[in-house]
Design a protein around this motif. Structure first.
Motif, PDB file in Angstrom:
ATOM      1  N   GLU A  72       5.305   9.305  -0.851  1.00 19.16           N
ATOM      2  CA  GLU A  72       4.801   8.743  -2.105  1.00 19.16           C
ATOM      3  C   GLU A  72       4.427   7.285  -1.883  1.00 19.16           C
ATOM      4  O   GLU A  72       5.221   6.496  -1.352  1.00 19.16           O
ATOM      5  CB  GLU A  72       5.840   8.848  -3.211  1.00 19.16           C
ATOM      6  N   SER A  77       2.409   3.694  -3.675  1.00 15.57           N
ATOM      7  CA  SER A  77       2.065   3.097  -4.968  1.00 15.57           C
ATOM      8  C   SER A  77       1.427   1.736  -4.769  1.00 15.57           C
ATOM      9  O   SER A  77       1.717   1.025  -3.800  1.00 15.57           O
ATOM     10  CB  SER A  77       3.307   2.966  -5.856  1.00 15.57           C
ATOM     11  N   THR A 105       0.872  -1.728  -7.181  1.00 18.95           N
ATOM     12  CA  THR A 105       1.352  -2.315  -8.427  1.00 18.95           C
ATOM     13  C   THR A 105       0.775  -3.711  -8.609  1.00 18.95           C
ATOM     14  O   THR A 105       0.831  -4.534  -7.686  1.00 18.95           O
ATOM     15  CB  THR A 105       2.898  -2.396  -8.441  1.00 18.95           C
ATOM     16  N   ILE A 122       0.484   0.431 -12.516  1.00 14.34           N
ATOM     17  CA  ILE A 122       1.027   1.098 -11.336  1.00 14.34           C
ATOM     18  C   ILE A 122       0.208   2.349 -11.066  1.00 14.34           C
ATOM     19  O   ILE A 122       0.109   3.239 -11.921  1.00 14.34           O
ATOM     20  CB  ILE A 122       2.511   1.477 -11.539  1.00 14.34           C
ATOM     21  N   SER A 138      -0.085   5.543  -8.471  1.00 13.43           N
ATOM     22  CA  SER A 138       0.763   6.241  -7.508  1.00 13.43           C
ATOM     23  C   SER A 138       0.095   7.514  -7.023  1.00 13.43           C
ATOM     24  O   SER A 138      -0.764   8.104  -7.702  1.00 13.43           O
ATOM     25  CB  SER A 138       2.127   6.571  -8.124  1.00 13.43           C
ATOM     26  N   SER A 169      -0.500  11.644 -15.570  1.00  7.69           N
ATOM     27  CA  SER A 169      -0.415  12.156 -14.205  1.00  7.69           C
ATOM     28  C   SER A 169      -0.971  13.567 -14.118  1.00  7.69           C
ATOM     29  O   SER A 169      -1.029  14.303 -15.120  1.00  7.69           O
ATOM     30  CB  SER A 169       1.041  12.145 -13.709  1.00  7.69           C
TER      31      SER A 169
END
Length: 709
Positions: A404, A406, A408, A420, A422, A453
């Motif tokens: 994972e 990300s 930010t 954010i 991701s 998402s």
């Protein structure tokens, strides 16, 4: 005059003797007697060689002015090299002649060299070297008289003799170190109140081995105690504030640690009780050697008694002074307390928006309540880089690899409005997401977030394409600011298309579900660390009223209770235990979307079994999940340095019934390794099922960050 006449007579004496007649020597062995015949008297013998008028005339004329400059001395005749002579070489023809002056050394007659050409570097001395080749003396050190004062340890830590390691180049070096240690012993005794203490050193030979022994002997004398205590300061509120916060009493030993600690306590406690500008002057202790007491006096400038005023800020700003007031846990007009200022600074650091930040009080001269002076807080900011990239990775049997990442931007919408982005890339899970998060939203520690998402999950239990829109308001802990009580509540709108086994048709098919959930949770946490707790306990309750729309509305609730405890057994061993139970009342299992059911097994559940492999199965051997769950875990966490070993045993199962059962538990056991870093432990666990079912693997591997619970 007489001396000079005597000298002149001595000079002509050899000549006079040479002119006299000497009688013949007596025969050998006969007695010597003076001659009986009288000698004639010279009539000129009584006359002086130089008359007084002639002598006075020969003297140089002297000036009556005592301040007149000295006359130049006559130039000496140039020295001519002559052969070296002895008194025996004086010519007998001139008996008054003196021997020639000694020959002048040619080197001494040369001029001195220029100062700039002089080499000031000292020659190498063996005392400056410390290798074994130059050591000619080995010595032992013995200390007497400090054991009763519990000062031997401090002496050994600071001793010049001890620092030398028992080696020295010469005896002078040993003696010099011993003299340093004499002074050290006296200082240490004075630090304990023995101001009459003395110390001496003795260097003695050790028989048979050629070494020496340095003996430091200390004589403490009698300890001095406080005979009086006086604090020179203006009036304070309450009146006994200074004497109460200076923990010194008459009769206490005058020990340096005790006195300095008491003064530090005064400097600490006064800013907590309304005096942020207190300064302590130079203490004075007047010793009375007749009674072994000391009169202690401490001047204190307390400054004004103060209350909180407003805020100001300067520097490269992450946000303005108004938002600083949101983070403060105090209101204007409250009595100044330095602990609350430190708390404000911790909150500023926890935002993660600063490279440096400081908070300091500033006098305003404005009146405050209760006779105080209002004090403003100046926040000096230096905003740090707002963007960051993060990544986490893990692996577990049954779930495969999961990565994972990300991006930010922590302060895109000031103040503290973060964006954010991701992405998840895994063996059995892929997805994208975007989150807007507002930290300290109108209130300290309150976070508001909105997430969208899209995910794809491909597990043995189900295969799902899911879209989610969720909102959440939370009061959370962070690694910098861990809180005892936290909570969260929000909403979820979920649309998901999933594979589900239809027991009525005995086949798998795909179904679409629309889900509305109102999740909430509360947690009470007394542990000492979020990622690596060693003591305390945690209690967590999760409740999510939901409804599933699939041909009709079916309301239900998902309930989960979890507790864990951590017991510090020794400096290297921590025992940890966990219990978890869950239930979904109000709906049949087959009416639940497979992604909303309970499953057991995996790295955060019962290790030794594959991810979601505990619970009911369909005829094809795939898990279908259940409406209830129970689990337990026990670990013994042994740490040595930055590494650790963790043996563990887990148990639990998932059930079709609404309430979990105590029977049919599945157990797994194994051992794990830990590598402790500054952001938490890296966990690698290897486990095996103790009572496996057909199809369960022999060994399961789990890799992640943080403890299992």
């Amino acid at each position: 005059m007489n001396f000079l006449a005597f000298s002149s007579t001595w000079l002509v004496l050899p000549v006079a003797l040479a002119a006299q007649q000497t009688p013949p020597a007596a025969p050998s062995g006969s007695p010597r007697t003076p001659p009986a015949v009288a000698q004639p008297v010279d009539p000129d013998a009584e006359k002086p060689i130089v008359s007084d008028p002639d002598f006075d005339k020969a003297l140089p004329q002297l000036s009556d002015d005592i301040n007149a400059p000295l006359e130049a001395m006559p130039a000496a005749p140039s020295a001519q090299p002559v052969p070296a002579q002895t008194p025996a070489m004086v010519s007998p023809a001139d008996p008054d002649a003196l021997a020639p002056p000694p020959v002048e050394e040619t080197e001494l007659a040369q001029p001195l060299p220029a100062l700039g050409t002089f080499d000031s570097n000292p020659p190498v001395d063996v005392a400056d070297t410390a290798d074994d080749k130059t050591v000619v003396i080995r010595y032992d050190t013995q200390v007497k008289g400090l054991d009763d004062l519990d000062l031997t340890g401090q002496f050994n830590a600071l001793s010049a003799l001890k620092e030398g390691g028992g080696k020295a180049a010469n005896a002078a070096m040993v003696s010099a170190r011993a003299r340093e240690d004499e002074a050290l012993a006296v200082r240490l005794m004075k630090s304990r109140g023995y101001y009459d203490g003395t110390a001496s050193s003795t260097i003695e030979s050790v028989p048979n081995n050629g070494n020496v022994r340095a003996i430091i002997s200390a004589t403490p004398g009698k300890p001095y105690k406080l005979g009086s205590i006086a604090i020179e300061a203006g009036p304070v509120t309450p009146p006994d504030l200074l004497t109460r916060e200076l923990p010194l009493r008459i009769g206490d030993p005058i020990e340096a640690d005790r006195v300095q600690g008491a003064e530090a306590n005064l400097s600490l406690k006064l800013p907590q009780q309304g005096y942020p500008f207190v300064t302590l002057g130079q203490r004075d202790i007047l010793l009375d050697d007749a009674n072994w007491t000391g009169a202690y006096t401490l001047p204190v400038d307390t400054g004004p008694r103060s209350s909180f005023g407003s805020y100001s800020t300067e520097g490269k700003l992450a946000f303005d002074a108004e938002h600083v007031g949101v983070l403060a846990r105090f209101k204007p007009g409250e009595l100044y307390d330095n602990r609350k200022v430190d708390d404000l600074r911790d909150a500023l650091v926890a935002t993660g928006l600063f490279s440096t930040v400081s908070v300091e009080p500033v006098r305003t001269g404005k009146p405050g309540p209760d006779g105080t002076e209002a004090v403003d807080l100046l926040v000096r900011q230096q905003a740090g880089p707002p963007r960051s990239i993060g990544a986490t990775a893990g692996y577990s049997t049954g779930q495969g690899f999961r990565l994972e990442g990300s991006f930010t931007h922590r302060n895109l919408w000031k103040p503290e409005g973060a964006l954010i982005l991701s992405a998840v890339a895994g063996t059995q899970e892929q997805g994208l997401g975007a989150t807007f998060r507002r930290s300290n939203a109108g209130k300290r520690d309150r976070t508001v977030s909105l997430t969208a998402s899209a995910n794809h999950s491909n597990y043995d239990a189900f295969n799902a394409f899911t879209g989610t829109l969720a909102g959440r308001i939370s009061y959370d802990s962070t690694p910098i600011w861990q809180k005892k009580f936290t909570y969260a509540y929000g909403f979820e709108l979920i649309g998901t298309n999933e594979s589900v086994y239809d027991f009525s048709r005995l086949e798998k098919r795909r179904a679409t579900y629309g889900i509305l959930a109102l999740p909430a949770q509360a947690q009470f946490d007394t542990s000492d660390d979020l990622l690596n707790p060693t003591k305390g306990y945690r209690l967590k309750l999760s409740l999510s009223p939901e409804t599933s729309v699939r041909g009709g509305v079916r309301p239900y609730a998902r309930v989960l209770i979890e507790g864990s405890i951590y017991q510090h057994v020794s400096d290297s061993i921590v025992l940890a235990g966990r219990l978890r139970a869950g239930s979904i009342p109000g709906v049949d299992r087959d009416d639940l979307a497979p992604s909303r059911r309970y499953y057991g097994g995996g790295g955060g559940s019962v290790r030794g079994y594959g991810y979601q492999r505990l619970g009911p199965f369909d005829p094809n051997g795939d898990p279908v999940g259940g409406r209830s769950l129970n689990e337990f875990s026990l670990e013994a966490r042994y740490r040595f340095g930055n590494f650790g070993i963790v043996p563990f045993i887990d148990g639990g199962n998932a059930y079709e019934s609404v309430l979990p059962k105590g029977s049919d538990l599945r157990y797994g056991a194994g051992i794990g390794g830990r590598f402790y870093t500054n952001f938490g432990p890296l966990r690698v666990d290897v486990a095996t099922p103790l009572n496996p079912r057909p199809g369960d693997g022999k060994v399961a591997l789990y890799i992640s960050i943080g403890q299992a619970f």
